[in-house]
Design a protein around this motif. Sequence first.
Motif, short mmCIF file in Angstrom:
data_model
loop_
_atom_site.label_atom_id
_atom_site.label_comp_id
_atom_site.label_asym_id
_atom_site.label_seq_id
_atom_site.Cartn_x
_atom_site.Cartn_y
_atom_site.Cartn_z
N CYS A 95 0.85 -1.19 0.00
CA CYS A 95 0.00 0.00 0.00
C CYS A 95 0.88 1.24 0.00
O CYS A 95 1.85 1.31 0.75
N VAL A 96 0.53 2.19 -0.86
CA VAL A 96 1.31 3.42 -0.99
C VAL A 96 0.43 4.57 -0.49
O VAL A 96 -0.68 4.77 -1.00
N VAL A 97 0.91 5.29 0.51
CA VAL A 97 0.15 6.41 1.05
C VAL A 97 1.02 7.66 1.02
O VAL A 97 2.24 7.58 0.90
N GLY A 98 0.37 8.81 1.13
CA GLY A 98 1.12 10.06 1.15
C GLY A 98 0.25 11.21 0.72
O GLY A 98 -0.82 10.99 0.12
N PRO A 99 0.69 12.43 1.01
CA PRO A 99 -0.13 13.59 0.67
C PRO A 99 -0.34 13.74 -0.83
O PRO A 99 0.42 13.19 -1.63
N SER A 100 -1.36 14.49 -1.19
CA SER A 100 -1.66 14.80 -2.58
C SER A 100 -0.45 15.50 -3.20
O SER A 100 0.16 16.37 -2.58
N GLY A 101 -0.10 15.08 -4.41
CA GLY A 101 1.02 15.70 -5.10
C GLY A 101 2.37 15.10 -4.77
O GLY A 101 3.40 15.54 -5.27
N SER A 102 2.39 14.04 -3.94
CA SER A 102 3.69 13.46 -3.53
C SER A 102 4.29 12.55 -4.59
O SER A 102 5.43 12.12 -4.45
N GLY A 103 3.52 12.22 -5.65
CA GLY A 103 4.08 11.42 -6.74
C GLY A 103 3.57 9.99 -6.79
O GLY A 103 4.07 9.18 -7.56
N LEU B 273 -9.25 -10.66 -3.26
CA LEU B 273 -8.18 -10.83 -4.26
C LEU B 273 -6.84 -11.06 -3.58
O LEU B 273 -6.06 -11.93 -3.98
N ALA B 274 -6.58 -10.26 -2.55
CA ALA B 274 -5.32 -10.39 -1.80
C ALA B 274 -5.24 -11.78 -1.17
O ALA B 274 -4.19 -12.43 -1.23
N HIS B 275 -6.35 -12.25 -0.61
CA HIS B 275 -6.34 -13.59 0.02
C HIS B 275 -6.13 -14.68 -1.01
O HIS B 275 -5.57 -15.74 -0.70
N ASP B 276 -6.57 -14.43 -2.26
CA ASP B 276 -6.33 -15.39 -3.34
C ASP B 276 -4.88 -15.38 -3.82
O ASP B 276 -4.53 -16.13 -4.72
N GLY B 277 -4.07 -14.46 -3.29
CA GLY B 277 -2.65 -14.45 -3.63
C GLY B 277 -2.25 -13.48 -4.72
O GLY B 277 -1.12 -13.52 -5.21
N MET B 278 -3.17 -12.59 -5.11
CA MET B 278 -2.83 -11.61 -6.15
C MET B 278 -1.75 -10.65 -5.65
O MET B 278 -1.80 -10.18 -4.52
N THR B 279 -0.78 -10.37 -6.50
CA THR B 279 0.21 -9.34 -6.23
C THR B 279 -0.44 -7.98 -6.46
O THR B 279 -1.02 -7.76 -7.52
N MET B 280 -0.37 -7.10 -5.48
CA MET B 280 -1.10 -5.83 -5.59
C MET B 280 -0.27 -4.66 -5.10
O MET B 280 0.42 -4.74 -4.10
N MET B 281 -0.39 -3.56 -5.84
CA MET B 281 0.17 -2.29 -5.41
C MET B 281 -1.01 -1.33 -5.34
O MET B 281 -1.70 -1.12 -6.35
N VAL B 282 -1.27 -0.78 -4.16
CA VAL B 282 -2.51 -0.05 -3.94
C VAL B 282 -2.22 1.34 -3.36
O VAL B 282 -1.74 1.46 -2.24
N VAL B 283 -2.48 2.38 -4.16
CA VAL B 283 -2.43 3.74 -3.62
C VAL B 283 -3.77 3.99 -2.96
O VAL B 283 -4.82 3.84 -3.60
N THR B 284 -3.76 4.33 -1.69
CA THR B 284 -5.03 4.46 -0.98
C THR B 284 -4.92 5.39 0.23
O THR B 284 -3.83 5.60 0.76
#
Length: 255
Positions: free
Chosen positions: A46-54, A197-208
């Motif tokens: 999971c990728v978090v951060g302020p708006s505009g951080s890229g 999906l995560a429990h099924d083993g999917m590789t995930m990158m999630v900005v949230t």
Amino acid sequence: MEELHPTQTIDERAPAIQVRDLHKSFGDNEVLTGIDFSVDHGQVVCVVGPSGSGKSTLLRCVNRLEEPTSGQIFVEGIDITDPDTELDKVRSRIGMVFQQFNLFPHMTVLRNLTIAQQRAKKRGKAEAETIARENLDKVGLADKIHAFPAHLSGGQQQRVAIARALSMNPDMMLFDEPTSALDPELVGDVLDVMRALAHDGMTMMVVTHEMGFAREVGDKLVFMDGGVIVEEGDPVQVLNDPQHRRTQSFLSKVL
Ligand code: ADP
Ligand code: MG
């Protein structure tokens, strides 16, 4: 036999995604200033951060919707910044879900799910429809197969968008704020689908901005600010005990 260019071969032992010293500028605005990180197979980052951080720019570089200014990005061991890489092949292994669902408004749910399968995967109509049904079932919308997007709630549309991405059989999924455009009461159903999906083993990158999801489902949390990764680690640890002042300041506003 023709020898394959070494960077063109999927390396099963390589991380799903590996980013090395990634820089990205728009004109003289450098928005990513040296990013290094990796996502292992089956991992949820999971990728978090302020708006505009890229965050979006980073995600878009991973499937080359944006061209990096410098640095390297390996997807399953293949260097996608190498000009010899066939981008279509790499992209076909990456599913992408955006804040705006981007469904075709003039097509039924079923057609939204079959069109890319038939065009890009060259599947026949019957096969594409079978796969579409399976994936609609997965997101709990089998009964909406003949509906048009405008007749669905935002949450249902986003679940259709997820089913559409899954119908291409991706090895990994990238999510860019998938619940940010939804009314609060619709967020839960979309997060439930992502959790499954995560429990099924999917590789995930999630900005949230959903810290509960990051804490519960994430294997790793990455905090970005000003085009760099300020801090990363176990989500529970980072959320409970952030080490950097910028992380503390951000979390104090969103938690
Ligand atoms: P986030 O997703 O974390 O909110 P973005 O990756 O969207 O951040 O944006 C980071 C910075 O890059 C912002 O300053 C934004 O204005 C700039 N930016 C993003 N996309 C473009 C673009 N296509 N052209 C010019 N600047 C852009
Ligand atoms: Mg963004």
